[in-house]
Design a protein around this motif. Structure first.
Motif, PDB file in Angstrom:
ATOM      1  N   PRO A  83       0.497  -1.241   0.140  1.00  0.00           N
ATOM      2  CA  PRO A  83      -0.195   0.130   0.078  1.00  0.00           C
ATOM      3  C   PRO A  83       0.799   1.135  -0.267  1.00  0.00           C
ATOM      4  O   PRO A  83       2.118   1.718   0.263  1.00  0.00           O
ATOM      5  CB  PRO A  83      -0.803   0.176   1.360  1.00  0.00           C
ATOM      6  N   PRO A  84       0.498   2.079  -0.821  1.00  0.00           N
ATOM      7  CA  PRO A  84       1.441   4.045  -0.632  1.00  0.00           C
ATOM      8  C   PRO A  84       1.179   3.804   0.385  1.00  0.00           C
ATOM      9  O   PRO A  84      -0.070   3.735   1.206  1.00  0.00           O
ATOM     10  CB  PRO A  84       0.387   4.194  -1.720  1.00  0.00           C
ATOM     11  N   GLU A  85       2.699   4.645   1.291  1.00  0.00           N
ATOM     12  CA  GLU A  85       2.911   4.983   2.835  1.00  0.00           C
ATOM     13  C   GLU A  85       1.761   6.372   3.279  1.00  0.00           C
ATOM     14  O   GLU A  85       1.499   5.707   4.243  1.00  0.00           O
ATOM     15  CB  GLU A  85       4.576   5.408   2.764  1.00  0.00           C
ATOM     16  N   ASN A  86       1.520   7.275   2.036  1.00  0.00           N
ATOM     17  CA  ASN A  86       0.432   7.809   2.465  1.00  0.00           C
ATOM     18  C   ASN A  86      -1.062   7.630   2.250  1.00  0.00           C
ATOM     19  O   ASN A  86      -2.424   8.675   2.181  1.00  0.00           O
ATOM     20  CB  ASN A  86       1.025   8.959   2.568  1.00  0.00           C
ATOM     21  N   LEU A  87      -1.405   6.748   2.088  1.00  0.00           N
ATOM     22  CA  LEU A  87      -2.837   6.363   1.462  1.00  0.00           C
ATOM     23  C   LEU A  87      -3.923   6.553   2.794  1.00  0.00           C
ATOM     24  O   LEU A  87      -4.892   7.399   1.993  1.00  0.00           O
ATOM     25  CB  LEU A  87      -2.969   4.573   1.699  1.00  0.00           C
ATOM     26  N   GLN A  88      -3.712   6.454   3.954  1.00  0.00           N
ATOM     27  CA  GLN A  88      -4.435   6.620   4.946  1.00  0.00           C
ATOM     28  C   GLN A  88      -4.895   8.802   5.148  1.00  0.00           C
ATOM     29  O   GLN A  88      -5.841   8.982   5.343  1.00  0.00           O
ATOM     30  CB  GLN A  88      -3.487   6.288   6.572  1.00  0.00           C
ATOM     31  N   HIS A  89      -3.674   8.831   5.027  1.00  0.00           N
ATOM     32  CA  HIS A  89      -4.084  10.524   4.956  1.00  0.00           C
ATOM     33  C   HIS A  89      -4.660  10.652   3.626  1.00  0.00           C
ATOM     34  O   HIS A  89      -5.175  12.033   3.808  1.00  0.00           O
ATOM     35  CB  HIS A  89      -2.631  10.893   5.123  1.00  0.00           C
ATOM     36  N   LEU A  90      -4.554  10.346   2.710  1.00  0.00           N
ATOM     37  CA  LEU A  90      -4.749  10.794   1.147  1.00  0.00           C
ATOM     38  C   LEU A  90      -6.359  10.604   1.629  1.00  0.00           C
ATOM     39  O   LEU A  90      -7.551  11.455   1.429  1.00  0.00           O
ATOM     40  CB  LEU A  90      -4.437   9.932   0.183  1.00  0.00           C
ATOM     41  N   LEU A  91      -7.341   9.058   2.270  1.00  0.00           N
ATOM     42  CA  LEU A  91      -8.237   8.403   2.173  1.00  0.00           C
ATOM     43  C   LEU A  91      -8.929  10.077   3.203  1.00  0.00           C
ATOM     44  O   LEU A  91     -10.231  10.061   2.924  1.00  0.00           O
ATOM     45  CB  LEU A  91      -8.719   7.513   2.820  1.00  0.00           C
ATOM     46  N   LYS A  92      -8.529  10.169   4.282  1.00  0.00           N
ATOM     47  CA  LYS A  92      -8.987  11.370   5.134  1.00  0.00           C
ATOM     48  C   LYS A  92      -9.199  12.759   4.334  1.00  0.00           C
ATOM     49  O   LYS A  92     -10.196  13.027   4.561  1.00  0.00           O
ATOM     50  CB  LYS A  92      -7.731  11.676   6.026  1.00  0.00           C
ATOM     51  N   MET A  93      -7.979  12.908   3.807  1.00  0.00           N
ATOM     52  CA  MET A  93      -8.671  14.178   2.685  1.00  0.00           C
ATOM     53  C   MET A  93      -9.693  13.936   1.742  1.00  0.00           C
ATOM     54  O   MET A  93     -10.298  15.178   1.870  1.00  0.00           O
ATOM     55  CB  MET A  93      -7.036  14.369   2.026  1.00  0.00           C
ATOM     56  N   LEU A  94      -9.430  13.329   1.099  1.00  0.00           N
ATOM     57  CA  LEU A  94     -10.868  12.873   0.021  1.00  0.00           C
ATOM     58  C   LEU A  94     -11.933  13.110   1.169  1.00  0.00           C
ATOM     59  O   LEU A  94     -13.375  13.578   0.664  1.00  0.00           O
ATOM     60  CB  LEU A  94     -11.155  11.422   0.050  1.00  0.00           C
TER      61      LEU A  94
END
Length: 339
Positions: free
Chosen positions: A47-58
């Motif tokens: 998984p991309p390292e910062n995926l959890q942050h992108l999901l939160k932003m979306l």
């Protein structure tokens, strides 16, 4: 096809009659653990390292998180992330045979394939933060910066856009963040509006450099359209034909649109249908091509055929079987997986 794989497959709804947003299960929690585990366990990649942050932003900007396994009617290489109010879906693209170290692109899912949003998650996060910072009309309240957490702090310092003195947001993004298909295309059209045909042609050709957006045919499609616009029909035809050597689901438009510029009718479709026939397969094997490569080629051809009308569900079993024959059992399982 083994029953174990068939049991994971549900019949998708008709993509032309049912809007995608009406047939997907939604994730109402803000946790990203489901997407991360799906990418590890089902998509069989890191998984991309910062995926959890992108999901939160979306989610912070009003999009609804979508279950990664809710893929009915979608191109089977997409891993859904979120959906906005207009029904547009943001996803990650799982290339079946990506070279080691290649990051998963962020894409918008469309009926005939995908549109590239960013080459990777960090680049997309960076762009969102800059656009938020530049959006004076809404008076940014910092919610997206907060949602981006440590990833955002590493990628962008709030206020950098204003301090840069670069007046054009697109120009800042291209110079400081990275190259994006929509921005390059907009830059070309701006050159035309300003009467600078030479710069438009130069930028259109630059867009097609093979290391910018590897695997995507869209740059060659757009360059063909640019060449056609200035009356260079023969060169436009050549660029369109190069585009059709890429996966057809990366064209950013329908196959027919590009085939028209390429001055082809159904020749390529008929050629591919012959290649995926039993006779075509046997011919390749007789020529000495290894079975795994024949199977990989067939899977790619089948994805092309499915993209013509967006009839992905009609080809899933056969595509998965090809990946199994090529020794990519995990990809086969991923192709078939649905919630």
């Amino acid at each position: 096809m083994k029953a174990g794989l068939l049991g994971m497959l549900n019949s998708p709804p008709c993509a032309t009659s049912v809007p995608l947003r009406h047939v997907r299960a939604r994730v109402t929690c803000s946790s990203s653990s489901g997407h991360i585990s799906f990418i590890k366990d089902v998509a069989a990649t890191q998984p991309p390292e910062n995926l959890q942050h992108l999901l939160k932003m979306l989610q912070t900007r009003g999009e609804t998180l979508v279950s990664p396994g809710s893929r009915h009617g979608l191109i089977p290489l997409a891993i859904p992330l979120s959906e906005n109010m207009s029904g547009s879906m943001t996803a990650l693209l799982r290339w079946p045979t990506a070279p080691p170290g290649m990051e998963m692109p962020v894409v918008e899912v469309r009926k005939h394939g995908v549109w590239l949003l960013a080459n990777n998650v960090d680049q997309y996060i960076h762009r969102i933060l800059v656009e938020e910072d530049a959006d004076e009309s809404h008076g940014s309240n910092g919610e997206l910066f907060h949602a981006s957490s440590e990833a955002g702090k590493k990628l962008y310092t709030r206020g950098d856009f204003a301090e840069s003195k670069i007046s054009n947001l697109d120009g800042y993004l291209l110079k400081k963040v990275g190259l994006f298909p929509d921005l390059l295309e907009r830059k070309v059209m701006r050159h035309f509006e300003e009467g600078d045909q030479v710069s438009a042609l130069v930028t259109g050709e630059f867009y097609t450099k093979k290391d910018l957006f590897p695997g995507f045919g869209r740059p060659f499609v757009f360059n063909a359209e640019v060449l056609l616009k200035v009356g260079r029909t023969s060169e436009a035809k050549d660029s369109a034909r190069v585009a059709l050597k890429s996966p057809w689901w990366t064209l950013g438009c329908t196959y027919q649109d590009v085939a028209s510029i390429a001055q082809w009718e159904d020749e390529q479709i008929e050629y591919i249908k012959e290649k995926v026939s039993e006779e075509g397969r046997q011919e390749d094997l007789k020529k000495g091509k290894a079975l795994p490569q024949v199977a990989l080629d067939e899977a790619a051809f089948l994805l092309d055929l499915a993209s013509i009308d967006g009839t992905w569900g009609d080809y899933l079993d056969r595509i998965a079987e090809c990946y199994k024959e090529a020794g990519l059992g995990e990809i086969a399982n991923f192709i078939l997986y649905r919630d």
